[in-house]
Design an enzyme around this catalytic site. Structure first.
Site, mmCIF file in Angstrom:
data_model
loop_
_atom_site.group_PDB
_atom_site.id
_atom_site.type_symbol
_atom_site.label_atom_id
_atom_site.label_comp_id
_atom_site.label_asym_id
_atom_site.label_seq_id
_atom_site.Cartn_x
_atom_site.Cartn_y
_atom_site.Cartn_z
ATOM 1 C CG PHE A 8 -4.793 13.108 -2.422
ATOM 2 C CD1 PHE A 8 -3.440 13.440 -2.329
ATOM 3 C CD2 PHE A 8 -5.618 13.465 -1.368
ATOM 4 C CE1 PHE A 8 -2.934 14.107 -1.222
ATOM 5 C CE2 PHE A 8 -5.135 14.139 -0.251
ATOM 6 C CZ PHE A 8 -3.780 14.454 -0.176
ATOM 7 C CB THR A 94 -3.258 7.451 -11.274
ATOM 8 O OG1 THR A 94 -2.321 7.105 -12.283
ATOM 9 C CG2 THR A 94 -3.500 8.960 -11.292
ATOM 10 C CB VAL A 150 11.504 -1.336 -7.355
ATOM 11 C CG1 VAL A 150 12.117 -2.675 -6.961
ATOM 12 C CG2 VAL A 150 11.157 -1.311 -8.827
ATOM 13 N N GLY A 152 8.916 -0.322 -2.300
ATOM 14 C CA GLY A 152 8.283 0.613 -1.364
ATOM 15 C C GLY A 152 9.325 1.563 -0.805
ATOM 16 N N GLY A 204 -5.666 -7.575 3.798
ATOM 17 C CA GLY A 204 -5.495 -6.395 2.963
ATOM 18 C C GLY A 204 -4.233 -6.428 2.110
ATOM 19 C CE LYS A 222 6.550 -3.988 -6.865
ATOM 20 N NZ LYS A 222 6.017 -4.814 -5.757
#
Lengths: 335, 335
Positions: A8, A94, A150, A152, A204, A222
């Protein structure tokens, strides 16, 4: 549809938020009413056969750090939850582990063994064992989907599979990792590799351990997923010839620029070979995008070359890819 | 599936060649065996209920200039053929006419009235009467598809409709006309508008009457098709605010370049308004492609911005779009 969410973090939480904000719209438009009946993270679990209250689930995670703080939350492990809670779909989010694929691989296998469809945004299991996971899905009569692994929110996998139906993709190449693309773009602006990496970390974009990105592992993972899904190859991480960007110098970048080119970490597949390697690309090539963008060019037998470009990451974007998978599973299995 | 081909120019012939070269592959991969049972051009017709011999059909066209030269060819008109020959699908590929949409519109209406699905690569009927044609298709229980009208072989319409399922496209903008993009690219290299246009004509990119391209009609027609199909708007050509590129000067182009931009003929739709107008675009914007390329950026509510780029024309590319439509019709209606 009943969904078990395993892990999560950013994507899992974004998915819960997406469902919260769109439940009415999803039902009216697609006739689907996804309920999260269980959610489990590192420190606890929350289970409610009628569907968890998503706002309270998000609050529990935010204030107490674990979904175990949800009322009547518990300490069940992911495997216990996956095995014992009734649901149609398991969403595996995860963190990606490219060494042995765990714990994701065990979660996926357990889900399929107990007759549940799987949506994975975790690249590890797929990069390391795509062919056998697909076999297992077929054997158990369930679907395995992974649009979010792959690109997003950019529907790169769907594009290849659906939009070019009736044609045959003969090769593809692309920028599949936003972090390295950001670093290389900054180097073009004059930063050294080290300062560009630092900048990426500050923003980030780079992980604490940047090797996953800068050594090309993420792009390779990917590439493997795409080669299996788009080209029907049966390959895993070990089939990729991989070079990272750590040895690219500002001089290399400048020399390339003088030739009207840019250095990009290009992942390429031509149906025989899988390569991840820094390559010179003409600045006029549609694939030559900057910043954290991803881009893939598909070459097909009859409809020429097509390029698709978009952000390769983002919690909400990836959650929207999960939703697409969910709708596809519903359309395929419930109709 | 039995197909009637109306109009046998570049796209029609490419489609015949595509079927010739791929018949075995299409059957094994998609279980579809398209047969052209009739073909009609300006000067004649060829009909064979068991399927025309495509090589001889192409030869007749090539050597005699009309499919009427096919053995036992005749002089039936398109409307006679569409009405009287039994078939599942009519492929309409007569030239685009943006004044009154004819003869394409009559062909399409007759096909639907006699219970045939329609694939149109002709933009005229759709640009002028999209909403009513869709209504008519629904009323007659047939499908109307037109992938080849936008983007040639680049699956722009499919991308928006399928790949972003589960999301809502809020706006899009793009370069939808390759000829004007070629001219503007050449002007960036220093040519005047007039010499760039001449160059485009010499290369075969511009029509004898270039107004369709340079005054933005072609881009506007494609914009209308996309707005209807992708955004669910009910609009036609008259709803587009349209400015062409004839007044763009080399000075404008140079000034834009100094700002790091390029002038492009941008077609844009934001769910309220339809615009075709020369606009400054940052050179780093993925949409800023050169030469005859087309590019469209979709903005969606949850999955961000995505850009798709490809050649916007080409006989074989457009024929591959027709084939995709054919497979979709089969998948939807015969399963």
């Amino acid at each position: 549809m009943r969904v078990i969410v395993v892990g999560f973090g950013v994507v899992g939480q974004s998915f819960a938020k997406l469902l919260l904000s769109r439940s009415a719209d999803l039902y009216s438009k697609y006739g689907i009413k996804p309920r999260i009946v269980a959610c489990v993270d590192n420190d606890g679990s929350a289970v409610a056969p009628a569907g968890l209250d998503l706002q309270r689930l998000l609050d529990a995670k935010k204030t107490k750090g674990t979904v175990g703080a949800y009322e009547r939350g518990g300490k069940f492990s992911p495997l216990q939850v996956i095995e014992s809670v009734e649901a149609e779909v398991v969403l595996e989010c995860t963190p990606t582990n490219l060494n042995d694929g765990e714990p994701g691989t065990s979660h996926i296998i357990t889900a399929m063994r107990t007759g549940k469809h799987v949506i994975s945004v975790n690249k590890g299991p797929l990069a390391l064992a795509f062919p056998s996971l697909i076999e297992l899905a077929n054997y158990n009569g369930v679907m395995l989907r992974f649009s979010g692994t792959v690109g997003g929110g950019t529907p790169i996998l769907e594009f290849a599979k659906r939009c070019l139906k009736g044609d045959r993709i003969t090769s593809f190449k692309g920028i599949l990792n936003g972090t390295t693309n950001y670093i290389l773009s900054k180097m073009e602006e004059g930063l050294t590799y080290e300062s560009a990496l630092q900048d990426a970390s500050k923003k980030g974009y780079a992980e604490a351990n940047p090797s996953l990105d800068v050594d090309g592992f993420d792009a390779a993972a990917k590439l493997v997923i795409m080669a299996n899904w788009v080209m029907g190859m049966k390959v895993t991480m070990k089939d990729v010839k991989r070079t990272g960007i750590t040895k690219v110098t500002v001089t290399d970048v400048k020399k390339a620029a003088q030739r009207g080119n840019a250095i990009k970490l290009i992942a390429a597949c031509d149906s025989r070979q899988l390569d991840v390697t820094p390559s010179e690309v003409a600045k006029t090539d549609p694939i030559c995008v900057n910043g954290t963008l991803n881009a893939v060019t598909f070459s097909s037998e009859h409809s020429g070359q097509q390029t698709i470009i978009g952000r390769g990451a983002g919690g909400m974007e990836t959650a929207s890819a999960v939703l697409r998978d969910l709708i596809e599973i519903r359309d395929t299995t419930f109709s």
